[in-house]
Design a protein around this motif. Structure first.
Motif, PDB file in Angstrom:
ATOM      1  N   ASN A  13     -70.440 -41.630 -31.929  1.00  0.00           N
ATOM      2  CA  ASN A  13     -71.483 -40.608 -32.123  1.00  0.00           C
ATOM      3  C   ASN A  13     -71.344 -39.731 -33.362  1.00  0.00           C
ATOM      4  O   ASN A  13     -72.323 -39.130 -33.792  1.00  0.00           O
ATOM      5  N   VAL A  61     -69.628 -44.382 -21.582  1.00  0.00           N
ATOM      6  CA  VAL A  61     -70.694 -44.590 -22.558  1.00  0.00           C
ATOM      7  C   VAL A  61     -70.243 -44.303 -23.992  1.00  0.00           C
ATOM      8  O   VAL A  61     -70.957 -44.638 -24.939  1.00  0.00           O
ATOM      9  N   PRO A 107     -70.194 -47.955 -26.617  1.00  0.00           N
ATOM     10  CA  PRO A 107     -69.690 -47.699 -25.266  1.00  0.00           C
ATOM     11  C   PRO A 107     -68.357 -48.394 -25.009  1.00  0.00           C
ATOM     12  O   PRO A 107     -68.029 -49.385 -25.669  1.00  0.00           O
ATOM     13  N   ILE A 133     -74.701 -43.393 -17.327  1.00  0.00           N
ATOM     14  CA  ILE A 133     -75.546 -43.824 -18.442  1.00  0.00           C
ATOM     15  C   ILE A 133     -75.230 -45.284 -18.726  1.00  0.00           C
ATOM     16  O   ILE A 133     -74.115 -45.622 -19.112  1.00  0.00           O
ATOM     17  N   GLN A 134     -76.216 -46.133 -18.520  1.00  0.00           N
ATOM     18  CA  GLN A 134     -76.035 -47.560 -18.747  1.00  0.00           C
ATOM     19  C   GLN A 134     -76.718 -47.956 -20.040  1.00  0.00           C
ATOM     20  O   GLN A 134     -77.897 -47.660 -20.243  1.00  0.00           O
ATOM     21  N   GLN A 135     -75.984 -48.618 -20.920  1.00  0.00           N
ATOM     22  CA  GLN A 135     -76.566 -49.083 -22.179  1.00  0.00           C
ATOM     23  C   GLN A 135     -76.686 -50.600 -22.159  1.00  0.00           C
ATOM     24  O   GLN A 135     -75.700 -51.312 -21.969  1.00  0.00           O
ATOM     25  N   LYS A 145     -80.623 -49.975 -25.431  1.00  0.00           N
ATOM     26  CA  LYS A 145     -81.377 -48.940 -24.744  1.00  0.00           C
ATOM     27  C   LYS A 145     -80.514 -48.279 -23.671  1.00  0.00           C
ATOM     28  O   LYS A 145     -79.646 -48.911 -23.086  1.00  0.00           O
ATOM     29  N   SER A 146     -80.781 -47.003 -23.419  1.00  0.00           N
ATOM     30  CA  SER A 146     -80.034 -46.258 -22.417  1.00  0.00           C
ATOM     31  C   SER A 146     -80.875 -46.040 -21.171  1.00  0.00           C
ATOM     32  O   SER A 146     -82.078 -45.774 -21.256  1.00  0.00           O
ATOM     33  N   VAL A 194     -80.358 -44.621 -16.772  1.00  0.00           N
ATOM     34  CA  VAL A 194     -79.496 -43.872 -15.859  1.00  0.00           C
ATOM     35  C   VAL A 194     -79.480 -44.555 -14.508  1.00  0.00           C
ATOM     36  O   VAL A 194     -80.541 -44.928 -13.989  1.00  0.00           O
ATOM     37  N   MET A 237     -83.821 -37.065 -22.036  1.00  0.00           N
ATOM     38  CA  MET A 237     -82.756 -37.861 -21.435  1.00  0.00           C
ATOM     39  C   MET A 237     -81.615 -37.006 -20.887  1.00  0.00           C
ATOM     40  O   MET A 237     -80.579 -37.535 -20.493  1.00  0.00           O
TER      41      MET A 237
END
Length: 319
Positions: free
Chosen positions: A28, A58, A61, A89-91, A95-96, A98, A299
């Motif tokens: 990030n 994440v 990730p 948080i699933q990537q 794309k993210s 929840v 988000m």
């Protein structure tokens, strides 16, 4: 200085009074930092007494958890530290989303255990609340994981802005408070110069507060001027304010540099009077801060509401 230990909540978890946010080591804030350097930094932090390490599945990730897992090898380090990680948080495919359904909660926990290479996670957060799943369902699966010895304590990470009623409720229930980004994602350490030097891939570039730097620089200047009077840095003054909120408040400033780590710890020695606390708070009162704190506010799921328990159908899953 010696970093004191404090109780985080009423369930027996004891952590260093200041933690270490590890996200920026891997994700990030531009390119990941060199792994050997970050492992050494974590070891240095533990040697100094900062033993509360914060990560998430994440971040990367996954790579930040793997990094911490490597840092825990040898030297009895695992026995000295408290690991906090997160799920929710699933990537997928860039794309993210929840998720808080039982199957996902279990798979996420087991995957984090494997990446961290530990038998038990000390503190497990819901990074986001799945608004499609009754909170009782998510918590029910978490309860099973505790009973199986896969983690010790759980927390909700969806409460963002510390309103008085939230703090009051936490204290009534014996819930510890862990503020993240207590130095304004670096802004209260470096001021406008930080924004000018953000590298490609640093997600602060899309954050409205950083895009309103000309308006918000006044706050930094006020904090910096007061810090000069106190004989400390602006970052230490900001952290000291957080520490003065109570021993049940444990901030997790992140850094990738030993110099900054030591400076952050120095905030524990900065003492503030009630008048100085009030002065600091006045700098950011009302509408003084310009811009939302996150570039993707939709988000963040602030004040998340979940469906009634009666709406849940057996072992239903969401994707």
């Amino acid at each position: 200085m010696v970093v004191p230990k404090v109780k985080l909540g009423s369930q027996g978890l004891v952590v260093s009074a200041q933690g270490l946010g590890c996200m920026g080591m891997s994700a990030n804030y531009g390119l990941p930092k060199p792994e050997p350097d970050m492992i050494k930094l974590i070891h240095d932090a533990v040697d100094i007494g900062v033993t509360f390490l914060d990560t998430s599945d994440v971040y990367g990730p996954h790579t930040n958890e793997i990094l911490i897992g490597k840092a825990l090898k040898g030297g009895g380090i695992r026995e000295k530290v408290q690991i906090a990680t997160k799920f929710g948080i699933q990537q997928m495919d860039g794309k993210s989303g929840v998720r808080g359904d039982p199957a996902y909660v279990r798979s996420a926990c087991e995957a984090s255990l494997k990446r961290l290479d530990v038998d038990c996670i000390d503190l497990y957060y819901a990074h986001r609340i799945d608004t499609r799943v009754p909170i009782e369902i998510t918590m029910g699966e978490l309860k099973k994981l505790v009973e199986e010895g896969k983690y010790r304590m759980n927390g909700h990470y969806g409460l963002r802005d510390l309103e008085d009623e939230i703090v009051t409720t936490c204290r009534e229930l014996g819930i510890g408070i862990v503020p993240y980004s207590p130095i304004g994602r670096g802004f209260l350490a470096a001021g406008p110069s930080l924004v000018e030097n953000l590298v490609e891939g640093d997600f602060r570039k899309i954050m409205p507060r950083f895009q309103n730097v000309d308006s918000n620089k006044t706050i930094f200047e006020q904090v910096n001027e007061m810090a000069a009077r106190k004989g400390c840095t602006a970052a230490q003054l900001a952290l000291a304010w957080v520490h003065h909120q109570g021993s049940d408040v444990v901030p997790i400033p992140g850094t990738t540099k030993l110099e900054n780590l030591k400076q952050n710890i120095g905030a524990l020695a900065v003492k503030l009077t009630p008048e100085e606390m009030a002065e600091l708070e006045s700098f950011a009162s009302g509408e003084a801060v310009k811009g939302e704190r996150h570039g993707l506010m939709h988000m963040t799921w602030i004040n998340s509401e979940t469906p009634p328990l009666s709406s849940w159908k057996g072992d239903q899953q969401v994707a």
